[in-house]
Design an enzyme around this catalytic site. Structure first.
Site, PDB file in Angstrom:
ATOM      1  N   GLY A  85       0.926  -1.059  -0.043  1.00  0.00           N
ATOM      2  CA  GLY A  85       0.100  -0.090   0.016  1.00  0.00           C
ATOM      3  C   GLY A  85       0.945   1.349  -0.184  1.00  0.00           C
ATOM      4  O   GLY A  85       2.147   1.111   0.135  1.00  0.00           O
ATOM      5  N   PRO A  86       0.305   2.595  -0.245  1.00  0.00           N
ATOM      6  CA  PRO A  86       0.933   3.578  -0.143  1.00  0.00           C
ATOM      7  C   PRO A  86       1.485   3.973   1.176  1.00  0.00           C
ATOM      8  O   PRO A  86       1.458   3.394   1.992  1.00  0.00           O
ATOM      9  CB  PRO A  86      -0.098   4.780  -0.634  1.00  0.00           C
ATOM     10  N   PRO A  87       2.680   5.018   1.268  1.00  0.00           N
ATOM     11  CA  PRO A  87       3.113   5.176   2.164  1.00  0.00           C
ATOM     12  C   PRO A  87       2.072   5.838   3.308  1.00  0.00           C
ATOM     13  O   PRO A  87       1.260   6.680   2.999  1.00  0.00           O
ATOM     14  CB  PRO A  87       4.459   6.187   2.236  1.00  0.00           C
TER      15      PRO A  87
ATOM     16  N   GLY B 239      -0.466   2.720   7.369  1.00  0.00           N
ATOM     17  CA  GLY B 239      -0.718   1.838   8.496  1.00  0.00           C
ATOM     18  C   GLY B 239      -0.239   0.364   8.584  1.00  0.00           C
ATOM     19  O   GLY B 239      -0.515  -0.272   9.174  1.00  0.00           O
TER      20      GLY B 239
ATOM     21  N   THR C   3       2.992  -0.750   9.169  1.00  0.00           N
ATOM     22  CA  THR C   3       3.703  -0.899  10.245  1.00  0.00           C
ATOM     23  C   THR C   3       2.843  -0.958  11.628  1.00  0.00           C
ATOM     24  O   THR C   3       3.194  -1.737  12.477  1.00  0.00           O
ATOM     25  CB  THR C   3       4.905   0.173  10.138  1.00  0.00           C
TER      26      THR C   3
ATOM     27  N   HIS D  32      -8.238  35.626 -11.391  1.00  0.00           N
ATOM     28  CA  HIS D  32      -7.955  34.267 -11.903  1.00  0.00           C
ATOM     29  C   HIS D  32      -8.648  33.185 -11.022  1.00  0.00           C
ATOM     30  O   HIS D  32      -9.251  32.346 -11.477  1.00  0.00           O
ATOM     31  CB  HIS D  32      -6.416  34.168 -11.394  1.00  0.00           C
ATOM     32  N   GLU D  33      -8.477  33.540  -9.559  1.00  0.00           N
ATOM     33  CA  GLU D  33      -9.223  32.524  -8.608  1.00  0.00           C
ATOM     34  C   GLU D  33     -10.706  32.426  -8.551  1.00  0.00           C
ATOM     35  O   GLU D  33     -11.271  31.595  -8.558  1.00  0.00           O
ATOM     36  CB  GLU D  33      -8.788  32.886  -7.315  1.00  0.00           C
TER      37      GLU D  33
ATOM     38  N   HIS E 123     -11.663  30.347 -11.316  1.00  0.00           N
ATOM     39  CA  HIS E 123     -12.078  28.952 -11.081  1.00  0.00           C
ATOM     40  C   HIS E 123     -13.193  28.596 -10.342  1.00  0.00           C
ATOM     41  O   HIS E 123     -13.840  27.741 -10.480  1.00  0.00           O
ATOM     42  CB  HIS E 123     -10.748  28.589 -10.060  1.00  0.00           C
TER      43      HIS E 123
END
Length: 609
Positions: free
Chosen positions: A195-197, A200, A202, A418-419, A422
């Site tokens: 799984g990704p870092p 959980g 460990t 600009h924002e 969006h």
């Protein structure tokens, strides 16, 4: 457990000192040191039984002890010189050119000194580099945990219910092996957590240590490989030997990719032979031990694509458990675990916070709770509030605010439009993620402002229309600049990069271009580490197809830009009003400016189409 015996140079020096002291005491008690003249007197009196003549000394035995000493020792002197001196009544003695003490000082002591110095230096550097003592280089450095040591159980692990269920099966096998052998079942030899870092893996392993009443050997894959050839293989052997003696037990190898990376075909031509020897020894141990004795191998990695295929075949790592990013329900459960130690306002809606954290891992959520507590402490609050969590999400996603960065009025006005472009495009499109906040406060990641969109639910399939709307929202900032100012700026560089990636994947991976067809031209890259590979894109199609791909990508981006222009032209009044309010307040939410709420009028939908 066996006691560890350590080697110390001090023990050797002490033993040598005792032996020399005993020999000196024996010589003093039984050997009389006499002058050469006295030796001649005893010789003439026939009182000497035997003599041993050396290069510089004469030793021997008296017929009868003299002063209680049966042996004697004297320095050898040239007989002619002794006779001449004796004529004049001179007592002839002698001086030994080299004694046992001189020999000791000139040979033994320097040797011991340099050996002690070398051992000291090796020990100090070894401790820093993980080599350990001289006699423990080939020993495993695994740490052994039992239930009372880890302080973690399955109750402390949330959001990974499927993985917990499978690992609970391992715990029950170790404690109730008879129940599984009743029908002939056997436990898998190896279980690989993938799984990704930060998801959980460990933590799950530590939870097993807290649940099982058996020894738990924990070691990192990088601790096997050292600077000395053969050390890694020796440590693998020692680790499994310890595990067999302590069975039933669990062996956990974290970061398996450091040990089990795929072997190269050119290993004999500059390859890392030490790593391959270590991997070969691990494969041999996996084939050699019987899981029926109660030894279970558990490993974790976030890069399964680089592992050697021999590790992943049946009979070695039989089972692979994916520990992925948690869903919304799992994120709420993880937040509940971390909130146990945080003082928050009563009735805090963890589900709403989980909705703001799409894509967060367990480690990210732990950091989020900590950041929220820090923000609340910084403002002197008695409890953590939802606003603190919102600020913490912004801190993690966009970086810290940089209010000291002063922009000139014209730049601030351009960033505001600009924002707002969006935000208004996101509010107008039916499938776009809703707007959470718009701000023109610069952030530490280099953004002069940003529009935060957070999805309301987890999504596992994305349609062609969804991707098209994402491109429209990304290009709306540049479209707003061109609409208001009549020229472009560099502020949309990151937006353009993201749009280009989406359009290229639509064409080359998802088959969403009618002209190119339903084909896959580029392979999917695993990006669990959050970074791109340094390798160039693999291209196995012709130059003509490559040209068609470029044209299709350009067409998708161009169509999205036209839609963004149409939406903002239709909402020009809201664009001007929103930018003015944003310049005044610096940050806006849908509660502050109503057009930011999802309002899909027929006119807006026609403009978007």
């Amino acid at each position: 457990m066996e006691r560890k015996h350590t080697f110390s140079i001090g023990y050797v020096i002490f033993v040598v000192f005792l032996m020399l002291a005993y020999q000196s005491w024996q010589a003093y008690r039984t050997v009389a040191v006499i002058d050469y003249s006295v030796f001649l007197t005893h010789l003439r009196a026939r009182e000497i039984a035997s003599v041993q003549v050396g290069d510089s000394a004469i030793t021997g035995t008296f017929k009868s002890p003299v002063d209680g000493k049966p042996h004697f020792s004297t320095t050898r002197v040239d007989p002619t010189l002794a006779a001449d001196l004796e004529q004049y009544g001179v007592t002839v003695g002698g001086v030994e050119e080299q004694t046992w003490l001189g020999t000791l000082l000139s040979w033994v002591v320097p040797t011991l000194f340099f050996f002690a110095l070398w051992s000291f230096i090796l020990g100090r550097t070894g401790d820093r580099q993980g080599l350990g003592g001289l006699l423990s280089i080939g020993k495993s450095r695994a740490r052994v945990y039992v239930e009372a040591n880890t302080g973690v159980t399955f109750a402390d692990v949330a959001g990974v219910d499927e993985a917990k269920a499978e690992l609970q099966e391992i715990v029950s096998f170790l404690t109730e092996r008879g129940a599984y052998s009743r029908l002939g079942a056997r436990i898998p030899k190896g279980i690989l957590l993938v799984g990704p870092p930060g998801t959980g893996k460990t933590l799950l392993a530590r939870a097993i240590a807290g649940e099982a009443k058996v020894p738990f050997f924990s070691i990192s894959g990088s601790e096997f490989v050292e600077m000395f050839v053969g050390v890694g293989a020796a440590r693998v052997r020692d680790l499994f030997d310890q595990a067999r003696k302590a069975a039933p037990c669990i062996i956990f190898i974290d970061e398996l990719d450091a040990l089990g990376r795929a072997r190269s075909a050119l290993s004999g031509m500059g390859g890392n032979d030490e790593k391959e020897q270590t991997l070969n020894q691990l494969l041999a141990e996996l084939d050699g031990f019987d899981p029926a004795v109660g030894v279970v191998l558990l490993a974790a990695t976030n890069r399964p694509e680089v592992l050697d295929p021999a590790l992943l075949r049946s009979g070695r790592f039989d089972r692979q458990i994916v520990v992925d990013r948690p869903e919304r329900k799992g994120r709420a459960q993880i937040l509940a675990v971390h909130m146990r130690k945080v003082k928050a306002v009563p009735g805090l809606d963890l589900d709403a916070i989980a909705g703001l954290t799409t894509g967060f891992t367990g480690a990210d959520l732990a950091n989020l709770v900590n950041e929220a507590a820090i923000i609340a402490t910084r403002r002197g609050a008695a409890e953590v509030t939802p606003a603190d969590f919102t600020a913490a999400v912004e801190r993690i996603v966009a970086g810290a605010e940089r209010k000291t960065r002063v922009m000139n009025p014209e730049e601030r006005r351009r960033v505001a439009f600009h924002e707002m472009g969006h935000a208004l495009a996101a509010a107008a499109l039916p499938s776009a993620d809703p707007v959470h906040k718009v701000t023109i406060i610069p952030r530490s990641v280099g953004a002069l402002g940003y529009t935060m969109q957070r999805p309301t639910e987890d999504r596992f399939l994305i349609t062609e229309g969804d991707l098209q709307e994402r491109m429209v929202v990304l290009l709306a900032g540049r479209a707003a600049e061109e609409l208001v100012f009549g020229e472009l700026s560099t502020g949309a560089a990151d937006d353009l990069a993201k749009v280009t990636d989406i359009a290229r994947e639509c064409v080359t991976r998802f088959g969403m271009s009618r002209k190119i067809g339903h084909v896959v031209l580029e392979e999917q890259q695993l990006r669990w580490l959050g970074v791109r590979d340094f390798e160039t894109r693999k291209r196995d199609y012709s130059e003509g197809t490559a040209r068609e791909v470029d044209l299709a990508v350009r067409a998708l981006v161009g169509e999205a830009y036209k839609q963004a222009q149409a939406i903002l032209t239709a909402k020009r009044g809201d664009l001007d009003a929103g930018a003015a309010l944003l310049l005044e307040r610096e940050s806006l939410t849908p509660d502050d400016f109503a057009p930011l709420r999802r309002q899909q009028t027929a006119e807006t939908l026609r403009a978007a189409q």
